[in-house]
Design a protein around this motif. Structure first.
Motif, PDB file in Angstrom:
ATOM      1  N   VAL A  33       0.186  -8.635   5.382  1.00  0.00           N
ATOM      2  CA  VAL A  33       0.882  -8.086   6.550  1.00  0.00           C
ATOM      3  C   VAL A  33       0.141  -6.825   6.980  1.00  0.00           C
ATOM      4  N   PHE A  34      -0.163  -6.747   8.255  1.00  0.00           N
ATOM      5  CA  PHE A  34      -0.736  -5.520   8.813  1.00  0.00           C
ATOM      6  C   PHE A  34       0.364  -4.809   9.580  1.00  0.00           C
ATOM      7  N   VAL A  35       0.661  -3.577   9.144  1.00  0.00           N
ATOM      8  CA  VAL A  35       1.707  -2.786   9.797  1.00  0.00           C
ATOM      9  C   VAL A  35       1.041  -1.807  10.761  1.00  0.00           C
ATOM     10  N   ARG A  36       1.401  -1.932  12.032  1.00  0.00           N
ATOM     11  CA  ARG A  36       0.827  -1.029  13.034  1.00  0.00           C
ATOM     12  C   ARG A  36       1.655   0.248  13.106  1.00  0.00           C
ATOM     13  N   ARG A  37       1.268   1.194  12.271  1.00  0.00           N
ATOM     14  CA  ARG A  37       1.857   2.520  12.301  1.00  0.00           C
ATOM     15  C   ARG A  37       1.240   3.303  13.469  1.00  0.00           C
ATOM     16  N   PRO A  38       1.794   4.469  13.818  1.00  0.00           N
ATOM     17  CA  PRO A  38       1.211   5.259  14.906  1.00  0.00           C
ATOM     18  C   PRO A  38      -0.284   5.531  14.754  1.00  0.00           C
ATOM     19  N   HIS A  39      -0.751   5.734  13.508  1.00  0.00           N
ATOM     20  CA  HIS A  39      -2.168   6.020  13.307  1.00  0.00           C
ATOM     21  C   HIS A  39      -3.058   4.787  13.415  1.00  0.00           C
ATOM     22  N   SER A  40      -2.434   3.583  13.445  1.00  0.00           N
ATOM     23  CA  SER A  40      -3.241   2.363  13.515  1.00  0.00           C
ATOM     24  C   SER A  40      -2.917   1.512  14.741  1.00  0.00           C
ATOM     25  N   THR A  41      -2.271   2.116  15.722  1.00  0.00           N
ATOM     26  CA  THR A  41      -1.850   1.387  16.916  1.00  0.00           C
ATOM     27  C   THR A  41      -3.025   0.709  17.617  1.00  0.00           C
ATOM     28  N   ASP A  42      -4.142   1.404  17.698  1.00  0.00           N
ATOM     29  CA  ASP A  42      -5.284   0.896  18.457  1.00  0.00           C
ATOM     30  C   ASP A  42      -6.378   0.287  17.590  1.00  0.00           C
ATOM     31  N   VAL A  43      -6.103   0.085  16.308  1.00  0.00           N
ATOM     32  CA  VAL A  43      -7.105  -0.490  15.411  1.00  0.00           C
ATOM     33  C   VAL A  43      -7.363  -1.950  15.788  1.00  0.00           C
ATOM     34  N   ALA A  44      -8.642  -2.287  15.958  1.00  0.00           N
ATOM     35  CA  ALA A  44      -9.035  -3.675  16.233  1.00  0.00           C
ATOM     36  C   ALA A  44      -9.476  -4.310  14.919  1.00  0.00           C
ATOM     37  N   TYR A  68       0.578 -11.872   8.964  1.00  0.00           N
ATOM     38  CA  TYR A  68       1.602 -11.350   9.854  1.00  0.00           C
ATOM     39  C   TYR A  68       1.163  -9.985  10.368  1.00  0.00           C
ATOM     40  N   GLU A  69       1.629  -9.630  11.538  1.00  0.00           N
ATOM     41  CA  GLU A  69       1.416  -8.293  12.083  1.00  0.00           C
ATOM     42  C   GLU A  69       2.755  -7.778  12.580  1.00  0.00           C
ATOM     43  N   VAL A  70       3.154  -6.599  12.099  1.00  0.00           N
ATOM     44  CA  VAL A  70       4.473  -6.054  12.423  1.00  0.00           C
ATOM     45  C   VAL A  70       4.355  -4.573  12.750  1.00  0.00           C
ATOM     46  N   GLU A  71       5.473  -3.985  13.152  1.00  0.00           N
ATOM     47  CA  GLU A  71       5.482  -2.573  13.502  1.00  0.00           C
ATOM     48  C   GLU A  71       6.382  -1.737  12.595  1.00  0.00           C
ATOM     49  N   SER A  72       7.111  -2.380  11.693  1.00  0.00           N
ATOM     50  CA  SER A  72       7.960  -1.595  10.787  1.00  0.00           C
ATOM     51  C   SER A  72       8.254  -2.379   9.517  1.00  0.00           C
ATOM     52  N   LEU A  73       8.706  -1.664   8.510  1.00  0.00           N
ATOM     53  CA  LEU A  73       9.068  -2.309   7.252  1.00  0.00           C
ATOM     54  C   LEU A  73      10.323  -3.148   7.381  1.00  0.00           C
ATOM     55  N   HIS A  74      11.112  -2.919   8.392  1.00  0.00           N
ATOM     56  CA  HIS A  74      12.280  -3.764   8.613  1.00  0.00           C
ATOM     57  C   HIS A  74      11.846  -5.199   8.907  1.00  0.00           C
ATOM     58  N   LEU A 130       2.786 -11.427  -1.274  1.00  0.00           N
ATOM     59  CA  LEU A 130       2.499 -10.873   0.043  1.00  0.00           C
ATOM     60  C   LEU A 130       2.070  -9.426  -0.135  1.00  0.00           C
ATOM     61  N   TYR A 131       0.950  -9.043   0.497  1.00  0.00           N
ATOM     62  CA  TYR A 131       0.485  -7.659   0.408  1.00  0.00           C
ATOM     63  C   TYR A 131       0.633  -6.998   1.767  1.00  0.00           C
ATOM     64  N   ILE A 132       1.249  -5.828   1.779  1.00  0.00           N
ATOM     65  CA  ILE A 132       1.557  -5.116   3.010  1.00  0.00           C
ATOM     66  C   ILE A 132       0.712  -3.853   3.083  1.00  0.00           C
ATOM     67  N   GLY A 133      -0.109  -3.749   4.133  1.00  0.00           N
ATOM     68  CA  GLY A 133      -0.975  -2.596   4.289  1.00  0.00           C
ATOM     69  C   GLY A 133      -1.154  -2.191   5.731  1.00  0.00           C
ATOM     70  N   ASP A 134      -1.997  -1.166   5.939  1.00  0.00           N
ATOM     71  CA  ASP A 134      -2.194  -0.634   7.288  1.00  0.00           C
ATOM     72  C   ASP A 134      -3.662  -0.541   7.672  1.00  0.00           C
ATOM     73  N   SER A 135      -4.526  -1.284   6.958  1.00  0.00           N
ATOM     74  CA  SER A 135      -5.950  -1.234   7.271  1.00  0.00           C
ATOM     75  C   SER A 135      -6.582  -2.608   7.132  1.00  0.00           C
ATOM     76  N   ASP A 183       0.864  -1.166   0.000  1.00  0.00           N
ATOM     77  CA  ASP A 183       0.000   0.000   0.000  1.00  0.00           C
ATOM     78  C   ASP A 183       0.912   1.230   0.000  1.00  0.00           C
ATOM     79  N   SER A 184       0.363   2.395  -0.275  1.00  0.00           N
ATOM     80  CA  SER A 184       1.179   3.614  -0.279  1.00  0.00           C
ATOM     81  C   SER A 184       0.933   4.444   0.976  1.00  0.00           C
ATOM     82  N   ASP A 185      -0.250   5.037   1.098  1.00  0.00           N
ATOM     83  CA  ASP A 185      -0.555   5.877   2.255  1.00  0.00           C
ATOM     84  C   ASP A 185      -0.574   5.027   3.525  1.00  0.00           C
ATOM     85  N   GLY A 186       0.233   5.430   4.496  1.00  0.00           N
ATOM     86  CA  GLY A 186       0.307   4.686   5.746  1.00  0.00           C
ATOM     87  C   GLY A 186       1.349   3.587   5.743  1.00  0.00           C
TER      88      GLY A 186
END
Length: 220
Positions: free
Chosen positions: A188-199, A206-212, A168-173, A10-13
């Motif tokens: 992959v769901f990336v928990r960025r600051p704007h999605s920290t509390d998303v249920a 997979y669920e991660v916190e960074s692109l690394h 593999l598709y990497i997004g934030d929603s 994904d791009s945004d987020g």
């Protein structure tokens, strides 16, 4: 662990900061004003900014007796321009972990609900184009609204272009997770600051916190 031969982002987020809600509302208000509407219900603004459908857009436009195509052309034009301005002003930018993608050796692509032309701008402006073999955003048309994720339309286009067997598709929603699963690929769901509390009601692979962490998955 599955061995992947395609990575779609994904791009945004994920690559760049998402557009601010206030910026999108302002662009939408300006679009209404461009077609002669000076007072807009907040619920209608929220529906448009948060992801309207063709049917809902038609309902909203009927309330104000305006042509959906005419209004949407104005909205897309002002929305895109507002994004360009924020990037150029430096109030939207790349995530710090974007450098992790330079270590990937498999074909990569971008699939976004944002405008195709906006994704082209992002890739050129931030010099990301060499990282991606394909990119897909939506056309600036009313019809494109029903092709947004979780619809698999643009994901499937990118998958067909890259001709891989395991992606593999990497997004934030949640829509990103659902779209990936509907397309038959892992997510992959990336928990960025704007999605920290998303249920999430859909479970990502997979669920991660960074692109690394993405590079660890893809390079393993």
């Amino acid at each position: 662990m599955t061995e992947y031969d395609i990575a779609l982002f994904d791009s945004d987020g994920i690559l760049v900061d998402p557009p601010a809600y206030e910026t999108q509302v302002e662009a939408t208000v300006t679009a209404f004003e461009a077609v002669g509407v000076t007072a807009v219900d907040q619920r209608h603004l929220d529906d448009i900014v948060n992801g309207t459908t063709v049917g809902r857009l038609q309902e909203i436009c009927s309330v104000y007796d305006i042509d959906p195509e005419t209004f949407w052309e104005a909205r897309e034009r002002h929305d895109e321009q507002s994004q360009f301005e924020k990037f150029e002003a430096g109030s939207r930018g790349l995530y710090d972990d974007i450098d992790a993608l330079s270590t990937l050796s498999l074909p990569c692509g971008v699939v976004s609900n944002n405008h195709h032309s906006t994704i082209a701008f992002v890739l050129e402006y931030f010099e990301l184009a060499p990282l991606f073999e394909v990119y897909y955003g939506r056309a600036k048309t009313v019809e494109s609204l029903d092709l947004k994720k979780p619809n698999t339309h643009y994901l499937e286009k990118a998958l067909a272009d890259l001709e891989g067997e395991s992606a593999l598709y990497i997004g934030d929603s949640e829509n990103d997770v659902v779209a990936a699963h509907r397309a038959g690929i892992d997510s992959v769901f990336v928990r960025r600051p704007h999605s920290t509390d998303v249920a999430l009601s859909a479970t990502p692979t997979y669920e991660v916190e960074s692109l690394h962490a993405i590079t660890d998955i893809l390079n393993s």
